[in-house]
Scaffold this motif. Structure first.
Motif, PDB file in Angstrom:
ATOM      1  N   THR A   1       0.809  -1.218   0.000  1.00 15.66           N
ATOM      2  CA  THR A   1       0.000   0.000   0.000  1.00 15.66           C
ATOM      3  C   THR A   1       0.839   1.263   0.000  1.00 15.66           C
ATOM      4  OG1 THR A   1      -0.084   0.103   2.429  1.00 15.66           O
ATOM      5  CG2 THR A   1      -1.813  -1.181   1.313  1.00 15.66           C
TER       6      THR A   1
ATOM      7  N   LYS B   1       2.061   2.535   2.698  1.00 13.01           N
ATOM      8  CA  LYS B   1       1.891   3.254   3.963  1.00 13.01           C
ATOM      9  C   LYS B   1       3.018   2.995   4.954  1.00 13.01           C
ATOM     10  CE  LYS B   1      -1.124  -0.166   6.261  1.00 13.01           C
ATOM     11  NZ  LYS B   1      -2.448  -0.382   6.863  1.00 13.01           N
ATOM     12  N   TYR B   2       3.805   1.934   4.711  1.00 14.95           N
ATOM     13  CA  TYR B   2       4.906   1.632   5.625  1.00 14.95           C
ATOM     14  C   TYR B   2       6.224   2.121   5.035  1.00 14.95           C
ATOM     15  CZ  TYR B   2       1.564  -1.480   7.905  1.00 14.95           C
ATOM     16  OH  TYR B   2       0.463  -1.992   8.537  1.00 14.95           O
TER      17      TYR B   2
END
Length: 292
Positions: free
Chosen positions: A192, A194-195
């Motif tokens: 995604t 997001k990390y």
């Protein structure tokens, strides 16, 4: 919380999503089966004209619990799911996992349970989950002898779990007309974006530092396409002929995932992504229940 989930469900239906996957084991303790209950509630609240039986397919998975030792017990599990969802028929009744690795004698009873569900009209179709290539061929042949088509095979399938077994499973599905349902298409959130290296989650997601080639490629293709990395990762699954079932808990996540629809990655982008995946040493560990 339930209100947020209903809004998420309604948004998905509004945008043409018609397959919803659940399981009788989703929910623990007194909430066992809660996922099915909520889904049933959401379905009954749909305005008349978009009810199950029209175009919405419910797929639920029945756990191969050690106390489910006979076909009749597996049929009762199906009836319990129908009762929780207040449905007359389930779209796809799936065996959640194979017991071949630890209780091979139980396996045949569960297969016969799938046959009985189908013959009784409790399910419109049958499928399996977490079946590797060899067991997938075995149950396909067994069900065929009983006159029951194997409709679907659900496995972990993404750019992070595109190894030899998953490729072989996909080839088997293509050759036999079995629909591949891809769970964890976003690799537990690792695809995604997001990390980051300074924001590493725990558990299996620790492979993130080894994913630079793949994540960089995803990001570049996403930017060129005007999409997000999540949308590119899901679109890859669709391009491969799988039906992705990303988990969603909010309207925002649903809107994000819906952005994977209505367009298609180019063949050269597919090759680029798969090459980058091979160059990335980090890989998802397959579900412990997946057989060979």
């Amino acid at each position: 919380m339930d209100g947020d989930l209903k809004a998420t469900f309604d948004l998905a239906v509004e945008h043409g999503i018609n397959l919803f996957d659940t399981a009788d084991s989703y929910g623990t303790g007194r909430l066992n089966g809660q996922s099915e209950r909520l889904l049933g509630n959401f379905i009954r609240a749909i305005p008349r004209g978009r009810r199950v039986g029209d175009d919405i397919v419910i797929a639920t998975k029945f756990a191969a619990y050690p106390w489910r030792l006979t076909p009749g017990q597996f049929v009762k599990a199906c009836e319990a799911s129908l009762d929780r969802m207040q449905l007359k028929q389930i779209g796809i009744g799936q065996l959640h996992w194979s017991t071949a690795n630890y209780a091979p004698l139980q396996e045949r009873a569960l297969w016969d349970g799938l046959v009985a569900m189908y013959e009784k009209g409790l399910v419109r179709a049958v499928g399996v989950s977490n079946y590797g290539p060899k067991q997938l061929l075995k149950i396909y042949d067994y069900l065929k002898l009983r006159g029951v088509p194997l409709s679907s095979a659900q496995v972990q399938f993404s750019l992070l779990s595109y190894g030899d077994d998953q490729i072989e499973i996909k080839e088997i599905c293509d050759s036999l007309g079995i629909t591949l349902i891809a769970y964890s298409p976003l690799g537990l959130g690792m695809l995604t974006g997001k990390y980051t290296q300074s924001n590493l989650p725990s558990g299996p997601r620790q492979i993130l530092p080894k994913l630079d080639p793949l994540l960089s490629t995803l990001k570049e293709i996403a930017q060129k396409s005007g999409k997000t990395t999540s949308q590119v990762a899901i679109n890859w699954c669709i391009y491969k002929g799988a039906i992705p079932i990303p988990g969603v808990k909010s309207v925002r996540q649903a809107e994000e995932n819906l952005g994977a629809l209505g367009w298609r990655l180019k063949p050269d982008e597919i090759l680029w992504l798969e090459s980058a995946a091979k160059e990335s040493p980090g890989k998802m560990i397959q579900n412990v229940f997946q057989t060979r």
